[in-house]
Design an enzyme around this catalytic site. Structure first.
Site, PDB file in Angstrom:
ATOM      1  N   ASP A 169      50.855  31.004  54.836  1.00 38.80           N
ATOM      2  CA  ASP A 169      49.734  30.495  54.067  1.00 38.80           C
ATOM      3  C   ASP A 169      50.301  29.964  52.747  1.00 38.80           C
ATOM      4  O   ASP A 169      51.470  30.191  52.430  1.00 38.80           O
ATOM      5  CB  ASP A 169      48.744  31.641  53.831  1.00 38.80           C
ATOM      6  CG  ASP A 169      47.653  31.287  52.850  1.00 38.80           C
ATOM      7  OD1 ASP A 169      46.989  30.253  53.048  1.00 38.80           O
ATOM      8  OD2 ASP A 169      47.464  32.045  51.878  1.00 38.80           O
ATOM      9  N   ASP A 191      48.145  29.137  49.166  1.00 38.85           N
ATOM     10  CA  ASP A 191      47.559  29.682  47.939  1.00 38.85           C
ATOM     11  C   ASP A 191      47.499  31.206  47.983  1.00 38.85           C
ATOM     12  O   ASP A 191      46.902  31.794  48.888  1.00 38.85           O
ATOM     13  CB  ASP A 191      46.166  29.111  47.712  1.00 38.85           C
ATOM     14  CG  ASP A 191      46.207  27.660  47.260  1.00 38.85           C
ATOM     15  OD1 ASP A 191      47.066  27.337  46.423  1.00 38.85           O
ATOM     16  OD2 ASP A 191      45.385  26.861  47.739  1.00 38.85           O
TER      17      ASP A 191
END
Length: 240
Positions: free
Chosen positions: A12, A14
């Site tokens: 991922d 953020d």
């Protein structure tokens, strides 16, 4: 299972690659000021809104909280939400260019080791391509995308996490079985999305904004990736 079961690492962005959420919060507030809207998202408000994946989706949800009677799409609501998000993106990009955000501890070392051992790297996020490119170009350099076999983002996966679509598409493009992939996330939405795609090897590195989430289904919950090696990932993957 063999000892070296791990063949790919899926990240991922953020909160996971970099602790970006405070900078995103500030960028939203700058956009609200520039637009003359008069909103201000404090930390508790933004923490709550992070349960909603997607910047425009957060703006929309908050709009309906404070203006429940304003639902006139034809009156320009969607256009204003898009303008607000564009202002926010520009503010975030400027902050990253100024060095306000760095990769989290251990991230780059683990990527380098994985590439040396011929593992594949992938990004699976529902943030915008420009946010990814801005962060990674600053952290790694212009050739950052060459490190990743697959990059799935908001432009390719239209359904936001916790929907598993982005991970389903990442797996399909990698051509690697789910059991041989390790996912790195920071939120319960990301964990649900990965598990929904059949990915059981999920390592969570929470941030201050996600530390209260339920991570019971994660393989490991760690303060950061500092000291995490491919050998450790293979060991954890063989645990029952």
């Amino acid at each position: 299972m063999t000892k070296d079961i791990v063949k790919a690492l899926i990240f991922d962005v953020d909160g996971t690659l970099a602790d970006t959420e405070e900078m995103h919060r500030q960028a939203f507030n700058q956009a609200f000021t520039e637009d003359g809207l008069g909103w201000h998202w404090d930390v508790p408000t933004y923490t709550r809104l992070l349960d909603i994946s997607g910047g425009k989706e957060r703006i929309t949800a908050y709009w309906h909280e404070v203006h429940p009677d304003v639902t006139d799409i034809e009156g320009g609501l969607q256009e204003r939400i898009q303008r607000l998000h564009d202002l926010k993106t520009a503010a975030y990009e400027a902050a990253v260019h100024d060095g306000a955000v760095d990769l989290r501890p251990g991230v780059l070392a683990l990527m380098d080791e994985a590439l040396k051992q011929n593992l594949k790297l992938a990004i699976a996020t529902t943030t915008s391509p420009v946010n990814i490119a801005t962060l990674m170009r600053r952290a790694i350099g212009d050739g950052w995308s060459e490190r990743f076999a697959v990059i799935e983002d908001a432009s390719t996966a239209r359904k936001k996490k916790p929907d598993p679509l982005v991970y389903q598409q990442t797996l399909q493009r990698l051509g690697i079985e789910a059991e041989a992939c390790v996912v790195f996330e920071d939120s319960s939405n990301g964990l649900q999305a990965a598990r929904g795609a059949g990915l059981r090897q999920v390592v969570i590195t929470p941030t201050a904004f996600t530390a209260h989430h339920d991570f019971a289904q994660a393989r490991r919950v760690l303060p950061s990736l500092a000291g995490v090696t491919v050998a450790k990932l293979n060991h954890w993957a063989t645990e029952t």
